[in-house]
Scaffold this motif. Sequence first.
Motif, PDB file in Angstrom:
ATOM      1  N   CYS A  48     -22.681 -49.668   9.311  1.00 41.38           N
ATOM      2  CA  CYS A  48     -23.865 -50.011   8.520  1.00 41.38           C
ATOM      3  C   CYS A  48     -23.511 -51.225   7.667  1.00 41.38           C
ATOM      4  O   CYS A  48     -24.230 -52.217   7.682  1.00 41.38           O
ATOM      5  N   ARG A  71     -21.974 -55.154  14.925  1.00 39.87           N
ATOM      6  CA  ARG A  71     -22.802 -55.007  13.728  1.00 39.87           C
ATOM      7  C   ARG A  71     -21.899 -54.897  12.497  1.00 39.87           C
ATOM      8  O   ARG A  71     -20.923 -54.122  12.497  1.00 39.87           O
ATOM      9  N   LYS A  86     -26.324 -55.742   1.769  1.00 42.14           N
ATOM     10  CA  LYS A  86     -26.724 -54.369   2.090  1.00 42.14           C
ATOM     11  C   LYS A  86     -27.784 -53.845   1.143  1.00 42.14           C
ATOM     12  O   LYS A  86     -27.484 -53.247   0.111  1.00 42.14           O
ATOM     13  N   HIS A  90     -31.469 -45.516  12.079  1.00 45.08           N
ATOM     14  CA  HIS A  90     -32.354 -45.367  10.914  1.00 45.08           C
ATOM     15  C   HIS A  90     -33.583 -44.523  11.243  1.00 45.08           C
ATOM     16  O   HIS A  90     -34.367 -44.218  10.354  1.00 45.08           O
ATOM     17  N   GLU A 134     -25.383 -47.677  14.504  1.00 41.22           N
ATOM     18  CA  GLU A 134     -24.323 -47.637  13.496  1.00 41.22           C
ATOM     19  C   GLU A 134     -23.164 -46.753  13.962  1.00 41.22           C
ATOM     20  O   GLU A 134     -23.366 -45.594  14.336  1.00 41.22           O
ATOM     21  N   ASP A 188     -24.843 -44.844   4.330  1.00 44.24           N
ATOM     22  CA  ASP A 188     -25.415 -44.093   5.465  1.00 44.24           C
ATOM     23  C   ASP A 188     -24.395 -43.176   6.144  1.00 44.24           C
ATOM     24  O   ASP A 188     -24.241 -43.174   7.378  1.00 44.24           O
ATOM     25  N   GLN A 213     -25.309 -40.743   9.270  1.00 43.10           N
ATOM     26  CA  GLN A 213     -25.871 -41.187  10.552  1.00 43.10           C
ATOM     27  C   GLN A 213     -24.963 -42.069  11.401  1.00 43.10           C
ATOM     28  O   GLN A 213     -25.290 -42.384  12.538  1.00 43.10           O
TER      29      GLN A 213
HETATM   30 MN    MN Z   1     -27.641 -48.227   7.541  1.00 44.12          MN
END
Ligand code: MN
Length: 266
Positions: A16, A40, A45, A205, A231, A242, A245
Amino acid sequence: MRKYSQLKTKVIAGPCALESKEQLDDTVKSLKELGVEYVRASLWKPRTAPGWEGYCFYGLPMLFEGTLPQDMIPCTEILTQIHAQMVIDSFKLCRIKNPKALVWNGSRNQNHFMLRMMAEVLSKGPPELEFMFKNQLWLDQKHWYGMYQHITEAGFPKERLISCHRGFNPGYGENPRKLRNIPEFKMAMEMKEKMGIRMFLDPSHIGGERQKVLEIIEESLEYDFDGYIIEVHPNVDNALTDIAQQLTFAQLEQVLKMIQAKETKK
Ligand code: MN
Ligand code: PEP
């Protein structure tokens, strides 16, 4: 040949947010083994609640030096046209000619005017720079299409433009699966057709939790998404953002296998 490098579906994967050089090195190493070239790592952020706000511009050399010399493609979020300009200027400072890179604009911090200015700056950037824009937070097809119109009118070429479905905010509406955002796969496909550009999916997300992220990816395979932004974190239990996730690399491999199975069935 690296394990999944032959997939037609593009996969952007990584944390993330960029948290350290070690985290980036571990990510690049694992992605290389899997044959995923798009890395990524968000430098800026934007957060729902304050926390790790990212390395910001200070992380640009770390990201580029950790990816570009290894033929990997750095991908990061930008929020303003100043960020867009900083990314472009950093390529010059790194003395990298025509670098492959991708920047995207997220949903939580979006408006047409800002997007248009970003697109103007990016259209003067290196010829291989790709730009991805996510749908806005609320369900509205016209608004989504408006973003596409602003970006292309500002001069960014369609061939290097990608849209990304990241679901819509559930608000106080029904959400029996308790997803972070509600996907509208059919709408995303209609938008892909209408805009005539590639459509990616951001299952991270949408799902909001590892297991749900995997379920969303599985469900999405019925549709014609051109790519995914996912992610993944080398140390999922200690992620700074995050945390629920981000997938493990073993889970990312599971995803790549699912995509491969879909592609070989076709
Ligand atoms: Mn994120
Ligand atoms: C992201 O991609 O990190 C992100 C926060 O996306 P969004 O703004 O679409 O939620």
